[in-house]
Design a protein around this motif. Structure first.
Motif, PDB file in Angstrom:
ATOM      1  N   THR A 133       0.845  -1.189   0.000  1.00  0.00           N
ATOM      2  CA  THR A 133       0.000   0.000   0.000  1.00  0.00           C
ATOM      3  C   THR A 133       0.882   1.240   0.000  1.00  0.00           C
ATOM      4  O   THR A 133       2.089   1.167   0.196  1.00  0.00           O
ATOM      5  CB  THR A 133      -0.893   0.034   1.258  1.00  0.00           C
ATOM      6  OG1 THR A 133      -0.051   0.030   2.409  1.00  0.00           O
ATOM      7  CG2 THR A 133      -1.832  -1.155   1.297  1.00  0.00           C
ATOM      8  N   GLY A 134       0.249   2.400  -0.176  1.00  0.00           N
ATOM      9  CA  GLY A 134       0.953   3.669  -0.076  1.00  0.00           C
ATOM     10  C   GLY A 134       2.037   3.831  -1.123  1.00  0.00           C
ATOM     11  O   GLY A 134       1.913   3.413  -2.267  1.00  0.00           O
ATOM     12  N   SER A 135       3.118   4.462  -0.703  1.00  0.00           N
ATOM     13  CA  SER A 135       4.194   4.772  -1.644  1.00  0.00           C
ATOM     14  C   SER A 135       4.911   3.517  -2.120  1.00  0.00           C
ATOM     15  O   SER A 135       5.502   3.499  -3.192  1.00  0.00           O
ATOM     16  CB  SER A 135       5.188   5.740  -1.011  1.00  0.00           C
ATOM     17  OG  SER A 135       5.809   5.128   0.105  1.00  0.00           O
ATOM     18  N   HIS A 136       4.878   2.443  -1.332  1.00  0.00           N
ATOM     19  CA  HIS A 136       5.540   1.199  -1.741  1.00  0.00           C
ATOM     20  C   HIS A 136       4.851   0.576  -2.956  1.00  0.00           C
ATOM     21  O   HIS A 136       5.482  -0.056  -3.780  1.00  0.00           O
ATOM     22  CB  HIS A 136       5.551   0.189  -0.580  1.00  0.00           C
ATOM     23  CG  HIS A 136       6.255   0.693   0.627  1.00  0.00           C
ATOM     24  ND1 HIS A 136       7.600   0.948   0.647  1.00  0.00           N
ATOM     25  CD2 HIS A 136       5.795   1.019   1.851  1.00  0.00           C
ATOM     26  CE1 HIS A 136       7.940   1.396   1.838  1.00  0.00           C
ATOM     27  NE2 HIS A 136       6.868   1.445   2.579  1.00  0.00           N
ATOM     28  N   LYS A 137       3.526   0.765  -3.040  1.00  0.00           N
ATOM     29  CA  LYS A 137       2.762   0.198  -4.147  1.00  0.00           C
ATOM     30  C   LYS A 137       3.193   0.795  -5.483  1.00  0.00           C
ATOM     31  O   LYS A 137       3.166   0.126  -6.513  1.00  0.00           O
ATOM     32  CB  LYS A 137       1.278   0.467  -3.906  1.00  0.00           C
ATOM     33  CG  LYS A 137       0.363  -0.234  -4.856  1.00  0.00           C
ATOM     34  CD  LYS A 137      -1.066  -0.017  -4.451  1.00  0.00           C
ATOM     35  CE  LYS A 137      -1.960  -0.936  -5.212  1.00  0.00           C
ATOM     36  NZ  LYS A 137      -3.320  -0.899  -4.711  1.00  0.00           N
ATOM     37  N   LYS A 149      14.259   2.905 -10.386  1.00  0.00           N
ATOM     38  CA  LYS A 149      14.266   4.315  -9.987  1.00  0.00           C
ATOM     39  C   LYS A 149      13.003   5.038 -10.410  1.00  0.00           C
ATOM     40  O   LYS A 149      12.579   5.993  -9.765  1.00  0.00           O
ATOM     41  CB  LYS A 149      15.475   5.030 -10.575  1.00  0.00           C
ATOM     42  CG  LYS A 149      16.745   4.751  -9.844  1.00  0.00           C
ATOM     43  CD  LYS A 149      17.834   5.680 -10.334  1.00  0.00           C
ATOM     44  CE  LYS A 149      19.053   5.542  -9.458  1.00  0.00           C
ATOM     45  NZ  LYS A 149      20.089   6.495  -9.817  1.00  0.00           N
ATOM     46  N   ALA A 150      12.379   4.602 -11.492  1.00  0.00           N
ATOM     47  CA  ALA A 150      11.176   5.271 -11.986  1.00  0.00           C
ATOM     48  C   ALA A 150      10.024   5.141 -10.998  1.00  0.00           C
ATOM     49  O   ALA A 150       9.125   5.983 -10.985  1.00  0.00           O
ATOM     50  CB  ALA A 150      10.767   4.688 -13.330  1.00  0.00           C
ATOM     51  N   GLY A 151      10.033   4.133 -10.138  1.00  0.00           N
ATOM     52  CA  GLY A 151       8.952   3.944  -9.182  1.00  0.00           C
ATOM     53  C   GLY A 151       9.117   4.734  -7.902  1.00  0.00           C
ATOM     54  O   GLY A 151       8.251   4.711  -7.041  1.00  0.00           O
ATOM     55  N   ARG A 152      10.194   5.465  -7.773  1.00  0.00           N
ATOM     56  CA  ARG A 152      10.427   6.240  -6.558  1.00  0.00           C
ATOM     57  C   ARG A 152       9.901   7.655  -6.736  1.00  0.00           C
ATOM     58  O   ARG A 152      10.052   8.272  -7.779  1.00  0.00           O
ATOM     59  CB  ARG A 152      11.911   6.264  -6.227  1.00  0.00           C
ATOM     60  CG  ARG A 152      12.411   4.885  -5.940  1.00  0.00           C
ATOM     61  CD  ARG A 152      13.770   4.907  -5.319  1.00  0.00           C
ATOM     62  NE  ARG A 152      14.202   3.523  -5.157  1.00  0.00           N
ATOM     63  CZ  ARG A 152      15.359   3.072  -5.561  1.00  0.00           C
ATOM     64  NH1 ARG A 152      16.227   3.881  -6.112  1.00  0.00           N
ATOM     65  NH2 ARG A 152      15.675   1.812  -5.381  1.00  0.00           N
ATOM     66  N   GLU A 153       9.301   8.180  -5.685  1.00  0.00           N
ATOM     67  CA  GLU A 153       8.693   9.490  -5.752  1.00  0.00           C
ATOM     68  C   GLU A 153       9.721  10.607  -5.575  1.00  0.00           C
ATOM     69  O   GLU A 153       9.610  11.674  -6.149  1.00  0.00           O
ATOM     70  CB  GLU A 153       7.635   9.590  -4.653  1.00  0.00           C
ATOM     71  CG  GLU A 153       6.767  10.813  -4.745  1.00  0.00           C
ATOM     72  CD  GLU A 153       5.694  10.762  -3.698  1.00  0.00           C
ATOM     73  OE1 GLU A 153       5.707  11.640  -2.835  1.00  0.00           O
ATOM     74  OE2 GLU A 153       4.870   9.845  -3.731  1.00  0.00           O
ATOM     75  N   ASP A 154      10.719  10.364  -4.786  1.00  0.00           N
ATOM     76  CA  ASP A 154      11.649  11.421  -4.396  1.00  0.00           C
ATOM     77  C   ASP A 154      12.977  11.359  -5.144  1.00  0.00           C
ATOM     78  O   ASP A 154      14.031  11.403  -4.549  1.00  0.00           O
ATOM     79  CB  ASP A 154      11.894  11.355  -2.899  1.00  0.00           C
ATOM     80  CG  ASP A 154      12.412   9.998  -2.448  1.00  0.00           C
ATOM     81  OD1 ASP A 154      12.366   9.063  -3.256  1.00  0.00           O
ATOM     82  OD2 ASP A 154      12.872   9.887  -1.298  1.00  0.00           O
TER      83      ASP A 154
END
Length: 196
Positions: A133-137, A149-154
């Protein structure tokens, strides 16, 4: 050959299977010391009492050529001839050798003790990306494969001169907004007399 005797072709087949074990470049014509020791262990030639791993290493060193680390089938046969009387005490050399051949024939390298991937419920639950869930999803696509890296928000933007500058790329827009004749030129300010 006596009844119940084993042909050398059958022994050679087992030799070849053990010779190529664990080595993708091996041809099956030569066997290294590690595979010879494995053959002796898997075929129960080493019993811990009469024939030990040390005996196997000594016989291997004795039959191989001085500058080589492998033995041929003929040298392998010679090594078994030396190990047979030790393994089967009280038998004559020929009987002991035939019994030793009987241990080798039809055997293949065993993969007992080889590490395999485990399937535990806890591991399955932790690696099931559909339950994230959340940012991990956001770090996985619909198939459960990671986006990297494309899946990371920051992900930091390092394209500007100052890494954290929020107005990156706006300089040209600001210069175009201010017309040049709204400000007096520097030359006019310097040449005009004071108090005008």
């Amino acid at each position: 050959m006596a009844e119940g005797s084993v042909s050398l072709e059958e022994v050679k087949t087992s030799f070849q299977k053990f010779a190529v074990h664990g080595d993708t470049k091996a041809t099956g014509k030569e066997m290294n010391g590690k595979n010879f020791a494995k053959l002796c262990k898997d075929c129960n030639i080493t019993d811990g009492k009469n024939v030990t791993t040390t005996d196997v290493d000594i016989v291997f060193s004795k039959v191989k050529a001085k500058s080589v680390r492998v033995i041929t089938f003929e040298q392998f046969n010679q090594a078994l001839t030396e190990l047979a009387p030790k393994r089967f005490k009280g038998k004559n050399k020929e009987e002991a050798l035939q019994q030793l051949y009987g241990l080798v024939v039809g055997k293949e390298p065993a993969n007992i003790g080889v590490t395999k991937a485990t399937k535990a419920a806890a591991v399955d639950r932790l690696t099931d990306t559909s339950k994230y869930t959340g940012s991990h999803k956001e770090r996985f696509d619909e198939t459960g494969k990671g986006k990297g890296k494309a899946g990371r928000e920051d992900i930091p933007d390092t394209s500007g001169y100052v890494a954290a500058y929020k107005g990156s790329g706006t300089y040209e827009d600001k210069v175009k907004e201010d017309p040049p004749d709204s400000h007096a030129s520097q030359a006019e300010l310097l040449t005009s007399p004071p108090g005008c």
